[in-house]
Scaffold this active site. Structure first.
Site, PDB file in Angstrom:
ATOM      1  N   GLY A 441       0.807  -1.220   0.000  1.00 16.00           N
ATOM      2  CA  GLY A 441       0.000   0.000   0.000  1.00 16.00           C
ATOM      3  C   GLY A 441       0.833   1.260   0.000  1.00 16.00           C
ATOM      4  N   CYS A 442       1.874   1.276   0.834  1.00 13.22           N
ATOM      5  CA  CYS A 442       2.729   2.466   0.901  1.00 13.22           C
ATOM      6  C   CYS A 442       3.531   2.654  -0.378  1.00 13.22           C
ATOM      7  CB  CYS A 442       3.649   2.374   2.121  1.00 13.22           C
ATOM      8  SG  CYS A 442       2.751   2.360   3.688  1.00 13.22           S
ATOM      9  N   THR A 443       3.898   1.552  -1.006  1.00 15.26           N
ATOM     10  CA  THR A 443       4.603   1.642  -2.291  1.00 15.26           C
ATOM     11  C   THR A 443       3.709   2.281  -3.344  1.00 15.26           C
ATOM     12  OG1 THR A 443       5.974  -0.282  -1.795  1.00 15.26           O
ATOM     13  CG2 THR A 443       5.725   0.325  -4.115  1.00 15.26           C
TER      14      THR A 443
END
Length: 549
Positions: A441-443
């Site tokens: 998700g953060c990527t």
């Protein structure tokens, strides 16, 4: 490859890998809490076929690759817990209650927030303690049955290097050959007819506390949360309330057949939600349907699977199950050990959970988590080294649009100190907090900011990422994805606390929030979304354009 053929084949492969990699763990768990061979076969059929039907329903309804699986960590928990007061009927009652807890989490959002209050390191330490006993089984198998176990372990080790996905299924195939060579008579009575063995549930307090609650926590932490994050990382945002309610009610309905838990898949989801399943994201839901159909077909042979397990020495089957869980153990230990601030509590949780103790009929997983929480509470009351008040853990009130941000300084991904005031000298800053570098998700969120670099530059602004990750991790993150903007390391969470986005006791230590900060340090816009990754950059850019209009 065709619009249907490619995702169908990807789904079949994912289903084969999912079943062969962990069905032995499910059987070991059910047998561990007192199931007969027939009841264990029925339970495997229930979670395999029932989970497949739920996956088909969710995938078709949402047109997303929503993979549903049985809880492998949950099955490992059952194996380590052992029989409870009331026998297998009491375990079945606990399975039903666990399912209802999933459904309530989907319908009642505060419960989800309460569960999110458990530190990820403590949840990981409990999971590691649960997995440890099974994960040392390959060593016992090599000592007790070297001629049978050595080829199994060697096959696993070699394929782990060259074809990781197939390492455990191949090891299982080698074990099956060894069983057939050493004792083929054990398979003579195996029936290809699906086994259904209903069990009337019984509700006892030890089963509720020792099985239902730990099973719920382990499955939420090790399956549902990572599964949702993985889907979000690939750009899918299903209604989690629908998924949790569906899998929860499904678990409760399957419990009388011996099914322990169905939930969002994590590893299987990675095989069907990515571009390998199909270049077009709108076609990948077909792959999850293919996976579900494959699991249904394979689960119909649960009687044969049980016969294979019964025909083999227990330590050999446990050894294969342990090989399947080594990756999960490694991930859990990594997460647990990374939390230096809570190390004492983490170690206590791990040691108590890994011990074989059972107090008042309640297994060690519950006592391990409880011991860790007690240690954490004691740690929070410990005075600060400088003689000041108690250590500040948690968060302040959230900041609002129009608030002035206090200046601060943090190291970036190269270790260079960066002050907010200096960053603002060149124009507004889009400061986005994210839970953990390198996660799907953060990527996705960080890459969206990267892809809109020209648009942010045109608006005279720059994005700046910030998380609790150390400098080295931030450097790895930006190098891998060529992000091109600063990533700040808020290792102690102090800046997150100031912004009101720190969750002192959370599965994700930092809330996903984006703050558009003007040159006078006033907040122009705040973007809040935990699962819609691209909305952070998009809404921040829209706010900057309104500013310049």
């Amino acid at each position: 490859m065709g619009r249907v053929t490619q995702p169908v084949l990807a789904g079949i492969v994912a289903g084969l890998v999912a079943f062969a990699s962990s069905f032995a763990v499910v059987l070991a768990g059910l047998r561990g809490v007192g199931a007969t061979p027939e009841q264990a076969a029925s339970g495997l059929l229930a979670v395999g076929a029932g989970g497949g039907l739920v996956a088909i329903w969710l995938s078709v309804r949402h047109r997303m690759p929503i993979s549903i699986a049985w809880s492998t960590p949950g099955a490992a928990l059952l194996a380590s817990t052992g029989a409870v007061e009331g026998g297998f009927p009491a375990a079945v009652g606990a399975f039903a209650v666990c399912g209802l807890l999933f459904a309530i989490t989907g319908l009642f959002s505060p419960l989800g927030r309460w569960i999110a209050a458990i530190p990820p390191s403590l949840a990981a330490a409990m999971l590691a303690g649960v997995l440890l006993e099974l994960c040392v089984a390959p060593v016992r198998a090599l000592a007790e049955l070297p001629l049978s176990a050595a080829p199994v372990v060697a096959t696993w080790a070699l394929l782990l290097r060259f074809a990781r996905t197939w390492a455990v299924p191949a090891a299982l195939a080698v074990a099956a050959v060894a069983i057939a060579v050493d004792g083929p008579d054990g398979l003579d009575g195996a029936s290809p007819v699906p086994v259904i063995e209903p069990v009337a549930p019984v509700w006892t307090l030890p089963a509720m506390v020792g099985i239902a609650l730990p099973l719920y926590l382990v499955t939420m932490a090790a399956q549902n949360v990572p599964g949702a994050a993985l889907l979000a990382g690939y750009g899918y945002a299903p209604r989690l309330s629908s998924v949790l309610t569906g899998t929860g009610l499904g678990t409760a309905a399957l419990a009388p057949l011996g099914g322990h838990s169905i939930n969002l898949a994590a590893i299987t989801a990675a095989l069907v939600a990515g571009p390998d399943a199909h270049p077009d994201p709108d076609r990948r839901w077909i792959a999850s349907v293919g996976t579900a159909a494959t699991l249904i077909v394979l689960s119909l042979g649960s009687g044969l699977a049980v016969a294979l397990v019964l025909a083999s020495p227990p330590v050999l089957v446990e050894g294969v199950a342990g090989l399947a869980l080594l990756g999960a153990l490694g991930n859990a230990l990594t997460t647990a050990a990374a939390d230096a601030d809570r190390r004492d509590a983490v170690v206590v949780t791990f040691v108590v959970t890994a011990s074989p103790v059972s107090i008042a009929g309640i297994g060690s997983a519950f006592w391990g988590l409880l011991a860790g929480v007690v240690m954490l509470a004691l740690h929070r009351r410990r005075p600060r080294p400088d003689g000041g008040g108690a250590e500040r853990v948690g968060h302040t009130a959230p900041m609002n649009v129009g608030d002035v941000v206090e200046d601060f300084e943090l190291p970036d991904e190269r270790g260079t100190p960066r002050r907010l005031s200096e960053l603002l000298a060149d124009g507004p800053v889009v400061l986005f907090f994210y839970p953990a570098a390198m996660t799907p998700g953060c990527t996705a969120e960080a890459c969206r900011f990267r892809d809109l670099a020209a648009e942010f530059a045109e608006a005279g602004a720059r994005p700046v990422g910030i998380s609790a990750d150390p400098v080295e991790r931030q450097a790895e993150f930006t190098a891998k994805h060529d992000l091109g903007y600063p990533l700040l390391s808020d290792a102690d969470g102090e800046i997150a606390r100031r912004f009101g986005v720190r969750r002192g006791f959370a599965l994700a230590p930092t809330k996903r929030r984006t703050f558009v900060i003007d040159t006078d340090r006033r907040i122009l816009e705040i973007v809040k979304s935990e699962i819609r990754m691209s909305v952070h950059a998009d809404k921040a850019l829209a706010a900057l354009r309104r500013r310049g209009a």
